[in-house]
Write a protein that holds these residues in place. Structure first.
Motif, PDB file in Angstrom:
ATOM      1  N   ILE A   1      -1.115   9.826 -12.065  1.00 51.19           N
ATOM      2  CA  ILE A   1      -1.426   8.791 -11.000  1.00 51.19           C
ATOM      3  C   ILE A   1      -1.772   7.501 -11.598  1.00 51.19           C
ATOM      4  CG2 ILE A   1      -2.996   8.267  -9.218  1.00 51.19           C
ATOM      5  CD1 ILE A   1      -3.285  11.141  -8.622  1.00 51.19           C
ATOM      6  N   GLY A   2      -2.743   7.388 -12.526  1.00 51.49           N
ATOM      7  CA  GLY A   2      -3.153   6.377 -13.184  1.00 51.49           C
ATOM      8  C   GLY A   2      -2.025   5.346 -13.750  1.00 51.49           C
TER       9      GLY A   2
ATOM     10  N   MET B   1       1.115   4.825 -10.893  1.00 50.44           N
ATOM     11  CA  MET B   1       0.982   4.258  -9.738  1.00 50.44           C
ATOM     12  C   MET B   1       1.468   2.755  -9.785  1.00 50.44           C
ATOM     13  SD  MET B   1      -2.454   4.117  -7.479  1.00 50.44           S
ATOM     14  CE  MET B   1      -3.513   3.727  -8.566  1.00 50.44           C
ATOM     15  N   PHE B   2       1.389   2.199 -10.940  1.00 48.80           N
ATOM     16  CA  PHE B   2       1.672   0.551 -10.745  1.00 48.80           C
ATOM     17  C   PHE B   2       3.011   0.168 -11.615  1.00 48.80           C
ATOM     18  CE2 PHE B   2      -3.003   0.996 -11.282  1.00 48.80           C
ATOM     19  CZ  PHE B   2      -3.474   0.146 -10.030  1.00 48.80           C
ATOM     20  N   LYS B   3       3.612   1.321 -11.583  1.00 55.44           N
ATOM     21  CA  LYS B   3       5.194   1.059 -12.172  1.00 55.44           C
ATOM     22  C   LYS B   3       5.831   0.268 -11.083  1.00 55.44           C
ATOM     23  CE  LYS B   3       5.919   4.597 -15.289  1.00 55.44           C
ATOM     24  NZ  LYS B   3       6.996   5.796 -15.723  1.00 55.44           N
ATOM     25  N   LEU B   4       5.942   0.510 -10.006  1.00 55.85           N
ATOM     26  CA  LEU B   4       6.632  -0.305  -8.830  1.00 55.85           C
ATOM     27  C   LEU B   4       5.885  -1.423  -8.551  1.00 55.85           C
ATOM     28  CD1 LEU B   4       8.995  -0.381  -7.125  1.00 55.85           C
ATOM     29  CD2 LEU B   4       7.776   0.793  -5.539  1.00 55.85           C
ATOM     30  N   THR B   5       4.524  -1.504  -8.368  1.00 53.10           N
ATOM     31  CA  THR B   5       3.966  -2.733  -8.057  1.00 53.10           C
ATOM     32  C   THR B   5       3.269  -3.442  -9.130  1.00 53.10           C
ATOM     33  OG1 THR B   5       1.870  -1.265  -7.674  1.00 53.10           O
ATOM     34  CG2 THR B   5       3.235  -1.445  -5.840  1.00 53.10           C
TER      35      THR B   5
ATOM     36  N   SER C   1       0.704  -1.231  -0.216  1.00 53.29           N
ATOM     37  CA  SER C   1       0.046  -0.138  -0.132  1.00 53.29           C
ATOM     38  C   SER C   1       0.962   1.192   0.188  1.00 53.29           C
ATOM     39  CB  SER C   1      -0.884  -0.091   1.374  1.00 53.29           C
ATOM     40  OG  SER C   1      -1.815   1.062   1.309  1.00 53.29           O
ATOM     41  N   ASN C   2       1.895   1.288   0.745  1.00 48.74           N
ATOM     42  CA  ASN C   2       2.848   2.264   0.723  1.00 48.74           C
ATOM     43  C   ASN C   2       3.493   2.544  -0.456  1.00 48.74           C
ATOM     44  OD1 ASN C   2       4.636   4.362   1.747  1.00 48.74           O
ATOM     45  ND2 ASN C   2       6.088   2.929   1.784  1.00 48.74           N
ATOM     46  N   ALA C   3       3.831   1.453  -1.264  1.00 48.11           N
ATOM     47  CA  ALA C   3       4.560   1.519  -2.518  1.00 48.11           C
ATOM     48  C   ALA C   3       3.488   2.180  -3.699  1.00 48.11           C
ATOM     49  CB  ALA C   3       4.951   0.406  -3.010  1.00 48.11           C
ATOM     50  N   MET C   4       2.508   1.993  -3.703  1.00 46.72           N
ATOM     51  CA  MET C   4       1.599   2.393  -4.437  1.00 46.72           C
ATOM     52  C   MET C   4       1.013   3.855  -4.207  1.00 46.72           C
ATOM     53  SD  MET C   4      -1.122  -0.625  -5.439  1.00 46.72           S
ATOM     54  CE  MET C   4      -1.938   0.297  -6.572  1.00 46.72           C
ATOM     55  N   THR C   5       0.884   4.005  -3.053  1.00 47.60           N
ATOM     56  CA  THR C   5       0.442   5.486  -2.641  1.00 47.60           C
ATOM     57  C   THR C   5       1.615   6.160  -2.738  1.00 47.60           C
ATOM     58  OG1 THR C   5      -0.955   4.354  -0.739  1.00 47.60           O
ATOM     59  CG2 THR C   5      -0.512   6.875  -0.693  1.00 47.60           C
ATOM     60  N   SER C   6       2.803   6.086  -2.533  1.00 47.40           N
ATOM     61  CA  SER C   6       3.654   6.942  -2.882  1.00 47.40           C
ATOM     62  C   SER C   6       3.897   7.279  -4.069  1.00 47.40           C
ATOM     63  CB  SER C   6       5.124   6.628  -1.993  1.00 47.40           C
ATOM     64  OG  SER C   6       5.317   5.246  -2.584  1.00 47.40           O
ATOM     65  N   ALA C   7       3.862   6.373  -5.116  1.00 46.41           N
ATOM     66  CA  ALA C   7       4.000   6.429  -6.419  1.00 46.41           C
ATOM     67  C   ALA C   7       2.931   7.548  -7.046  1.00 46.41           C
ATOM     68  CB  ALA C   7       4.116   5.036  -7.069  1.00 46.41           C
ATOM     69  N   ALA C   8       1.777   7.185  -6.437  1.00 48.43           N
ATOM     70  CA  ALA C   8       0.479   8.201  -6.874  1.00 48.43           C
ATOM     71  C   ALA C   8       1.050   9.514  -6.378  1.00 48.43           C
ATOM     72  CB  ALA C   8      -0.769   7.570  -6.161  1.00 48.43           C
TER      73      ALA C   8
END
Length: 151
Positions: A117-118, A121-125, A98-105
């Protein structure tokens, strides 16, 4: 193969490197990771006792609560400080994800909702999600084939 000069340089440079506090880092990671897991268990118990849910039924709202809490703490900058302190202890799978997605967003919010954001957001996850879906498919297919063979 290192030359004598390179070996002397390596020996000299090691004198100036600080020693990593492995034991204290491990202890902090263990305590913080354990505290996150204990909090998750407490939340699970609350859902089971207050809403009269079974263990299996309480798992989903518990995970949703932990994900929401980690996202909010990331948004307020608290989870990053926790990660700096605890290291790998803050990477308990659900909250770390959750932290990885939120911080990327949050990092790409200035680029807009879709392309910022869209898209980012999923680049890392994204790889974790893709691997999880693929492995769940393979395990489910394997289980189905084993059940068909047994019957």
């Amino acid at each position: 193969m290192l030359t004598d000069e390179q070996k002397r340089y390596q020996a000299n440079i090691e004198l100036y490197h600080s020693k990593r506090p492995v034991f204290s880092n491990s202890l902090k990671a263990f305590i913080v990771g354990g505290a996150i897991c204990a909090l998750g268990q407490w939340i699970n118990n609350v859902y089971m006792n207050i809403f009269d849910l079974t263990q299996k039924e309480a798992m989903s709202p518990t995970l949703a609560t932990l994900i929401l809490a980690a996202a909010l703490l990331t948004g307020f900058g608290v989870y990053d400080k926790l990660g700096q302190f605890a290291g790998a202890g803050s990477l308990v799978p659900v909250t770390g994800f959750s932290n990885a997605m939120t911080s990327a967003a949050l990092e790409h919010k200035s680029e807009g909702l879709v392309f910022g954001i869209g898209a980012n957001m999923f680049k890392l996850t994204g790889a974790v999600i893709a691997f999880g879906v693929l492995s769940a498919y393979v395990v489910g297919l394997t289980r189905l084939l084993v059940q068909m063979l047994i019957q």
